[in-house]
Scaffold this motif. Structure first.
Motif, short mmCIF file in Angstrom:
data_model
loop_
_atom_site.label_atom_id
_atom_site.label_comp_id
_atom_site.label_asym_id
_atom_site.label_seq_id
_atom_site.Cartn_x
_atom_site.Cartn_y
_atom_site.Cartn_z
N TYR A 1 0.84 -1.19 0.00
CA TYR A 1 0.00 0.00 0.00
C TYR A 1 0.88 1.25 0.00
O TYR A 1 2.00 1.24 0.52
N THR A 2 0.34 2.33 -0.54
CA THR A 2 1.01 3.63 -0.48
C THR A 2 0.45 4.43 0.69
O THR A 2 -0.75 4.65 0.78
N LEU A 3 1.35 4.84 1.61
CA LEU A 3 0.93 5.63 2.77
C LEU A 3 1.34 7.10 2.64
O LEU A 3 0.78 7.96 3.33
N ASN A 4 2.36 7.37 1.83
CA ASN A 4 2.83 8.74 1.60
C ASN A 4 3.22 9.47 2.88
O ASN A 4 3.08 10.69 2.98
N GLY A 5 3.68 8.71 3.90
CA GLY A 5 4.15 9.33 5.13
C GLY A 5 3.08 10.02 5.95
O GLY A 5 3.39 10.85 6.81
N GLN A 6 1.80 9.68 5.73
CA GLN A 6 0.69 10.37 6.38
C GLN A 6 0.30 9.78 7.73
O GLN A 6 -0.49 10.39 8.46
N TYR A 7 0.82 8.60 8.08
CA TYR A 7 0.34 7.90 9.27
C TYR A 7 1.47 7.64 10.26
O TYR A 7 2.61 7.37 9.88
N SER A 8 1.13 7.69 11.53
CA SER A 8 2.13 7.51 12.59
C SER A 8 2.29 6.05 12.99
O SER A 8 3.38 5.63 13.40
N ASP A 9 1.21 5.26 12.91
CA ASP A 9 1.32 3.86 13.28
C ASP A 9 0.18 3.05 12.70
O ASP A 9 -0.86 3.59 12.31
N LEU A 10 0.39 1.75 12.66
CA LEU A 10 -0.61 0.78 12.22
C LEU A 10 -0.88 -0.17 13.38
O LEU A 10 0.03 -0.84 13.87
N SER A 11 -2.13 -0.22 13.84
CA SER A 11 -2.53 -1.11 14.93
C SER A 11 -3.47 -2.17 14.39
O SER A 11 -4.33 -1.88 13.56
#
Length: 243
Positions: free
Chosen positions: A160-170
């Motif tokens: 997946y492309t996140l583009n640096g927008q998220y701090s973490d995946l839970s």
């Protein structure tokens, strides 16, 4: 049992910051008496008690509960896991989000993948420890086998492309109840670097994980099996938290 055998001292700031949600801190330094006597959790007649009275909090085992002044305190994320609801932290509003309060776009499984794993089931019906889920990713129902009969794969990868927008995946993870035995390996990769990995085995209660994705542009989930055998791994309620 004497009083000192039953009661243990703990620091409020440490317990609250560790147990309830990463990123929440309490500056108190006073020590209080709390009881760590085991507490069982029964949800819809199903025993959801964590093994050994410990909860996996971002890779660190912490008490699944403690009793203070007649009140039982439980990690918020553990409650979400037991009732099958995603939990997210909104840092901007300092809010804990449950269930439908989590934005649809923040489910990883709702994002369009840039690389699709063969026969991966997305947001299908899954069941772990008797609890049903419909948000997440599951290995192919027709099987995932190495050096045996059936489908021959060393691993499956979905990106997946996140583009640096998220701090973490839970997320929560485990082997589907429909499988009688088997072990698999789950690996989270960010921009080509392994961020987290775990062996997932039948008979082990559902587990929780939180992976730091700060600055990650492209995220990949790699599914594999351990040695030879069959695996059906479920990743349920994979929630991306924004910065």
């Amino acid at each position: 049992m004497g009083k000192m055998g039953k009661w243990k001292f703990g620091t409020v700031g440490f317990l609250v910051g560790t147990l309830f949600f990463s990123g929440i801190a309490w500056g108190a330094t006073n020590k209080i008496e709390v009881s760590f006597d085991p507490v069982r959790f029964i949800v819809d007649k199903v025993d959801k008690t964590p093994s050994g009275g410990k909860f996996n909090n971002n890779g660190s085992p912490v008490p699944s509960s403690f009793i203070y002044s007649g009140t039982t305190y439980v990690p918020i994320k553990l409650i979400g896991d037991m009732i099958g609801k995603p939990v997210a932290w909104d840092g901007k509003t300092k809010s804990v989000l449950f269930g439908d309060s989590v934005a649809e776009g923040d489910y990883l499984s709702n994002k369009p993948p840039i690389k699709i794993a063969e026969d991966m089931v997305i947001n299908g019906k899954m069941k772990i420890d008797g609890q049903e889920y419909d948000k997440g990713l599951q290995l192919p129902k027709r099987g995932f086998i190495i050096n045996g009969f059936g489908d021959h794969h060393k691993s499956l990868t979905q990106s997946y492309t996140l583009n640096g927008q998220y701090s973490d995946l839970s997320f929560m993870y485990g082997v589907d109840d429909s499988v009688k035995e088997g072990s698999g390996k789950l690996t989270i990769i960010g921009d080509g670097k392994v961020l987290w990995t775990s062996i997932v085995s039948k008979g082990v209660p559902i587990q929780s994980a939180s992976v730091n994705t700060s600055g990650v542009l492209d995220l990949s989930l790699e599914f594999g099996v351990v040695n030879e055998g069959y695996a059906m791994i479920n990743i349920v309620n994979p929630v991306l938290s924004r910065k």
